[in-house]
Design a protein around this motif. Structure first.
Motif, PDB file in Angstrom:
ATOM      1  N   ARG A  57       0.805  -1.221   0.000  1.00  0.00           N
ATOM      2  CA  ARG A  57       0.000   0.000   0.000  1.00  0.00           C
ATOM      3  C   ARG A  57       0.844   1.281   0.000  1.00  0.00           C
ATOM      4  NH1 ARG A  57      -2.031   2.302   4.549  1.00  0.00           N
ATOM      5  NH2 ARG A  57      -3.408   4.046   4.133  1.00  0.00           N
ATOM      6  N   PRO A  58       1.911   1.385   0.799  1.00  0.00           N
ATOM      7  CA  PRO A  58       2.716   2.617   0.753  1.00  0.00           C
ATOM      8  C   PRO A  58       3.280   2.915  -0.644  1.00  0.00           C
ATOM      9  CG  PRO A  58       3.254   1.380   2.718  1.00  0.00           C
ATOM     10  CD  PRO A  58       2.368   0.491   1.877  1.00  0.00           C
ATOM     11  N   ARG A  59       3.670   1.876  -1.372  1.00  0.00           N
ATOM     12  CA  ARG A  59       4.196   2.078  -2.726  1.00  0.00           C
ATOM     13  C   ARG A  59       3.088   2.526  -3.676  1.00  0.00           C
ATOM     14  NH1 ARG A  59       6.469   4.276  -6.407  1.00  0.00           N
ATOM     15  NH2 ARG A  59       7.014   3.112  -8.264  1.00  0.00           N
ATOM     16  N   ARG A  60       1.878   1.966  -3.530  1.00  0.00           N
ATOM     17  CA  ARG A  60       0.751   2.384  -4.371  1.00  0.00           C
ATOM     18  C   ARG A  60       0.372   3.828  -4.075  1.00  0.00           C
ATOM     19  NH1 ARG A  60      -3.854  -1.229  -3.337  1.00  0.00           N
ATOM     20  NH2 ARG A  60      -2.802  -1.719  -1.401  1.00  0.00           N
ATOM     21  N   ILE A  61       0.448   4.248  -2.801  1.00  0.00           N
ATOM     22  CA  ILE A  61       0.177   5.642  -2.432  1.00  0.00           C
ATOM     23  C   ILE A  61       1.214   6.554  -3.087  1.00  0.00           C
ATOM     24  CG2 ILE A  61       0.143   7.297  -0.524  1.00  0.00           C
ATOM     25  CD1 ILE A  61      -1.029   5.001   1.213  1.00  0.00           C
ATOM     26  N   GLU A  62       2.462   6.130  -3.052  1.00  0.00           N
ATOM     27  CA  GLU A  62       3.530   6.913  -3.673  1.00  0.00           C
ATOM     28  C   GLU A  62       3.288   7.077  -5.177  1.00  0.00           C
ATOM     29  OE1 GLU A  62       8.294   6.423  -4.530  1.00  0.00           O
ATOM     30  OE2 GLU A  62       7.451   5.467  -2.740  1.00  0.00           O
ATOM     31  N   ARG A  63       2.867   5.995  -5.843  1.00  0.00           N
ATOM     32  CA  ARG A  63       2.574   6.067  -7.277  1.00  0.00           C
ATOM     33  C   ARG A  63       1.395   6.999  -7.543  1.00  0.00           C
ATOM     34  NH1 ARG A  63       0.937   1.756 -10.194  1.00  0.00           N
ATOM     35  NH2 ARG A  63       0.312   0.607  -8.372  1.00  0.00           N
ATOM     36  N   LEU A  64       0.359   6.938  -6.703  1.00  0.00           N
ATOM     37  CA  LEU A  64      -0.790   7.834  -6.841  1.00  0.00           C
ATOM     38  C   LEU A  64      -0.349   9.291  -6.724  1.00  0.00           C
ATOM     39  CD1 LEU A  64      -3.880   8.462  -6.922  1.00  0.00           C
ATOM     40  CD2 LEU A  64      -3.826   8.254  -4.414  1.00  0.00           C
ATOM     41  N   ARG A  65       0.437   9.593  -5.700  1.00  0.00           N
ATOM     42  CA  ARG A  65       0.898  10.970  -5.495  1.00  0.00           C
ATOM     43  C   ARG A  65       1.784  11.445  -6.638  1.00  0.00           C
ATOM     44  NH1 ARG A  65       2.045  10.531   1.028  1.00  0.00           N
ATOM     45  NH2 ARG A  65      -0.160  10.572   1.618  1.00  0.00           N
ATOM     46  N   ASP A  66       2.648  10.551  -7.139  1.00  0.00           N
ATOM     47  CA  ASP A  66       3.481  10.905  -8.287  1.00  0.00           C
ATOM     48  C   ASP A  66       2.618  11.261  -9.491  1.00  0.00           C
ATOM     49  OD1 ASP A  66       5.770  10.481  -6.820  1.00  0.00           O
ATOM     50  OD2 ASP A  66       6.212   8.513  -7.712  1.00  0.00           O
ATOM     51  N   HIS A  67       1.586  10.469  -9.710  1.00  0.00           N
ATOM     52  CA  HIS A  67       0.676  10.732 -10.832  1.00  0.00           C
ATOM     53  C   HIS A  67      -0.044  12.075 -10.651  1.00  0.00           C
ATOM     54  CE1 HIS A  67      -1.918   9.790 -14.228  1.00  0.00           C
ATOM     55  NE2 HIS A  67      -2.893  10.293 -13.511  1.00  0.00           N
ATOM     56  N   LEU A  68      -0.506  12.326  -9.433  1.00  0.00           N
ATOM     57  CA  LEU A  68      -1.232  13.569  -9.171  1.00  0.00           C
ATOM     58  C   LEU A  68      -0.336  14.801  -9.273  1.00  0.00           C
ATOM     59  CD1 LEU A  68      -3.476  12.432  -6.188  1.00  0.00           C
ATOM     60  CD2 LEU A  68      -4.145  12.720  -8.590  1.00  0.00           C
ATOM     61  N   THR A  69       0.962  14.619  -9.067  1.00  0.00           N
ATOM     62  CA  THR A  69       1.908  15.723  -9.151  1.00  0.00           C
ATOM     63  C   THR A  69       2.289  16.037 -10.594  1.00  0.00           C
ATOM     64  OG1 THR A  69       2.793  15.077  -6.999  1.00  0.00           O
ATOM     65  CG2 THR A  69       4.148  16.541  -8.298  1.00  0.00           C
ATOM     66  N   ASP A  70       2.149  15.078 -11.480  1.00  0.00           N
ATOM     67  CA  ASP A  70       2.549  15.228 -12.877  1.00  0.00           C
ATOM     68  C   ASP A  70       1.652  16.242 -13.594  1.00  0.00           C
ATOM     69  OD1 ASP A  70       3.351  14.990 -15.497  1.00  0.00           O
ATOM     70  OD2 ASP A  70       2.787  12.877 -15.695  1.00  0.00           O
ATOM     71  N   PRO A  71       2.203  17.374 -14.033  1.00  0.00           N
ATOM     72  CA  PRO A  71       1.377  18.381 -14.710  1.00  0.00           C
ATOM     73  C   PRO A  71       0.858  17.919 -16.071  1.00  0.00           C
ATOM     74  CG  PRO A  71       3.678  19.036 -14.732  1.00  0.00           C
ATOM     75  CD  PRO A  71       3.583  17.796 -13.891  1.00  0.00           C
ATOM     76  N   GLU A  72       1.432  16.857 -16.618  1.00  0.00           N
ATOM     77  CA  GLU A  72       0.973  16.331 -17.901  1.00  0.00           C
ATOM     78  C   GLU A  72      -0.123  15.281 -17.746  1.00  0.00           C
ATOM     79  OE1 GLU A  72       1.912  17.661 -20.799  1.00  0.00           O
ATOM     80  OE2 GLU A  72       3.035  19.053 -19.548  1.00  0.00           O
ATOM     81  N   ALA A  73      -0.410  14.872 -16.529  1.00  0.00           N
ATOM     82  CA  ALA A  73      -1.441  13.866 -16.289  1.00  0.00           C
ATOM     83  C   ALA A  73      -2.813  14.439 -16.611  1.00  0.00           C
ATOM     84  CB  ALA A  73      -1.388  13.392 -14.846  1.00  0.00           C
ATOM     85  N   LYS A  74      -3.725  13.581 -17.013  1.00  0.00           N
ATOM     86  CA  LYS A  74      -5.065  14.017 -17.412  1.00  0.00           C
ATOM     87  C   LYS A  74      -5.767  14.764 -16.282  1.00  0.00           C
ATOM     88  CE  LYS A  74      -9.331  12.429 -19.515  1.00  0.00           C
ATOM     89  NZ  LYS A  74     -10.055  11.300 -20.088  1.00  0.00           N
ATOM     90  N   LEU A  75      -5.644  14.281 -15.067  1.00  0.00           N
ATOM     91  CA  LEU A  75      -6.309  14.930 -13.938  1.00  0.00           C
ATOM     92  C   LEU A  75      -5.800  16.356 -13.759  1.00  0.00           C
ATOM     93  CD1 LEU A  75      -8.412  14.293 -11.707  1.00  0.00           C
ATOM     94  CD2 LEU A  75      -6.483  13.838 -10.214  1.00  0.00           C
ATOM     95  N   SER A  76      -4.522  16.565 -13.966  1.00  0.00           N
ATOM     96  CA  SER A  76      -3.932  17.900 -13.846  1.00  0.00           C
ATOM     97  C   SER A  76      -4.495  18.845 -14.897  1.00  0.00           C
ATOM     98  CB  SER A  76      -2.420  17.834 -13.982  1.00  0.00           C
ATOM     99  OG  SER A  76      -1.875  17.015 -12.987  1.00  0.00           O
ATOM    100  N   ARG A  77      -4.811  18.311 -16.067  1.00  0.00           N
ATOM    101  CA  ARG A  77      -5.360  19.143 -17.131  1.00  0.00           C
ATOM    102  C   ARG A  77      -6.841  19.419 -16.932  1.00  0.00           C
ATOM    103  NH1 ARG A  77      -2.588  15.268 -20.306  1.00  0.00           N
ATOM    104  NH2 ARG A  77      -4.609  14.610 -21.087  1.00  0.00           N
TER     105      ARG A  77
END
Length: 148
Positions: A57-77
């Motif tokens: 779970r800690p690694r999956r949380i880290e991956r989620l946060r990395d994705h959310l931080t990525d300005p190119e990710a769909k959620l960021s747009r």
């Protein structure tokens, strides 16, 4: 939930969109609805990825946060990127206005706070998300679970 229900949904959906076209703010409302649908779809993708991961779970949380931080990710747009750190410019084609929260359209999302997002311990691995909202002085927490 069969063909009759699907036909009824299509008729109601078509009538609703036609009614929106007849009111002054209809186009903006349709655009907001499209953004909300895209938000829920992207959260579904993230929730499925969180649930499918065989990692701790800690690694999956880290991956989620990395994705959310990525300005190119769909959620960021989808959400105005002001809270993603640095307060950078709005990406071309993105709507700078607050994204109405689907469960409460009076709440406008301005950004996500990745450091405060998590994955809860549960069979569905629901996402605990923290958003910066237009009407609040502090972040607002919500959760999302695929299939609920």
């Amino acid at each position: 939930s069969g063909p009759a229900s699907a036909q009824c949904f299509v008729r109601v959906h078509t009538a609703f969109l036609a009614a929106l076209d007849r009111i002054p703010q209809g186009r903006a409302t349709r655009k907001a609805l499209r953004r909300q649908v895209a938000l829920v779809e992207e959260l579904g993708v993230l929730a499925r990825a969180a649930r499918a991961g065989a990692e701790p779970r800690p690694r999956r949380i880290e991956r989620l946060r990395d994705h959310l931080t990525d300005p190119e990710a769909k959620l960021s747009r989808l959400i105005a990127p002001r809270a993603l750190g640095g307060g950078g410019a709005v990406p071309e084609g993105a709507d700078a206005g607050p994204l109405p929260l689907p469960v409460d359209p009076d709440v406008g999302l301005l950004g996500v706070v990745p450091a405060q997002c998590t994955i809860f311990k549960s069979a569905l691995s629901p996402l605990g998300l923290c958003f910066v909202v237009a009407s609040s002085s502090g972040p607002t927490a919500t959760h999302f679970a695929q299939g609920t």
